[in-house]
Structures are given as structure tokens and as C-alpha cells.
Design a protein around this motif. Structure first.
Motif, short mmCIF file in Angstrom:
data_model
loop_
_atom_site.label_atom_id
_atom_site.label_comp_id
_atom_site.label_asym_id
_atom_site.label_seq_id
_atom_site.Cartn_x
_atom_site.Cartn_y
_atom_site.Cartn_z
N ILE A 84 0.77 -1.19 -0.04
CA ILE A 84 0.01 0.06 -0.30
C ILE A 84 0.79 1.17 0.00
O ILE A 84 0.77 2.20 -0.55
N VAL A 85 1.69 1.31 1.04
CA VAL A 85 2.99 2.35 1.00
C VAL A 85 3.58 2.62 -0.34
O VAL A 85 3.61 3.79 -1.00
N LEU A 86 4.02 1.53 -0.98
CA LEU A 86 4.80 1.70 -2.35
C LEU A 86 3.67 2.06 -3.36
O LEU A 86 4.01 2.96 -4.22
N ALA A 87 2.71 1.67 -3.60
CA ALA A 87 1.32 2.03 -4.39
C ALA A 87 1.34 3.63 -4.28
O ALA A 87 1.19 4.29 -5.27
N GLU A 88 1.08 3.90 -2.97
CA GLU A 88 1.05 5.30 -2.88
C GLU A 88 2.08 6.39 -3.19
O GLU A 88 1.87 7.62 -3.74
N ARG A 89 3.34 5.85 -3.12
CA ARG A 89 4.62 6.32 -3.33
C ARG A 89 4.68 6.62 -4.91
O ARG A 89 5.00 7.72 -5.56
N ALA A 90 4.04 5.65 -5.51
CA ALA A 90 4.48 5.48 -7.08
C ALA A 90 3.10 6.35 -7.68
O ALA A 90 3.34 6.96 -8.69
#
Length: 94
Positions: A84-90
Motif C-alpha cells: 500500500i505504501v509503495l503504491a501510494e509513493r508510485a
């Protein structure tokens, strides 16, 4: 008659901090000194005392296996949160 009737066993909670001295004294191999290693000490003691009788030590084994399952669930949830965090950063970078 649905529903999950799972009894929560407080003893089967994975522990991040282990007493490494007691695990070493109990001769628990390094490969098993994980978040559930503290439960192997009484399990292995029971196994040795009962000469590895499969009908003995069932409660200890069940608690240890439940701890392993709970640890697996914790790792899965951590991976979901990481994704979830990686998707938000992307999404922010795009």
C-alpha cells in the motif's frame, strides 16, 4: 450456521524479543530461533520426557504451530501494508 469459532490462544503470540540464552541452553538449533522459538523449549522438553510419543505433548505442539501460523499472518499483513505504501509513493511520483 457460519462463523469462525477460533479460540484465541494468548500463549501462541509470536514474540519479537527472544531470550537467546535460554534458547541456547535448551539447545534449540539456530534455524528454529524465530518468533516462536520460546515455545520450542517446553515442547522439546515434553518430547524428550515422553520419548517422542506422538500421543503426548499435543497441547505444546498445537500452541507452537498456532504461533507459526500467527507469525505467518503477521508477515502477510506487513507485506500488504508495504505494498500500500509503495503504491501510494508510485502514485505521488507519477
Amino acid at each position: 450456521m457460519g462463523g469462525v469459532h477460533h479460540h484465541i490462544n494468548a500463549a501462541a503470540k509470536p514474540q519479537q524479543e527472544q531470550d537467546l540464552a535460554s534458547l541456547a541452553a535448551a539447545k534449540v538449533p539456530l534455524a528454529w530461533r524465530d518468533t516462536c522459538g520460546h515455545l520450542l523449549v517446553p515442547l522439546n522438553k515434553c518430547r524428550r520426557e515422553s520419548w517422542w510419543n506422538p500421543n503426548e505433548c499435543g497441547h505444546y505442539r498445537h500452541t507452537y504451530e498456532e504461533c507459526l501460523y500467527n507469525s505467518y499472518l503477521q508477515r502477510c499483513e506487513a507485506k500488504v501494508q508495504e505494498n500500500i505504501v509503495l503504491a501510494e509513493r508510485a502514485k505521488e511520483e507519477a
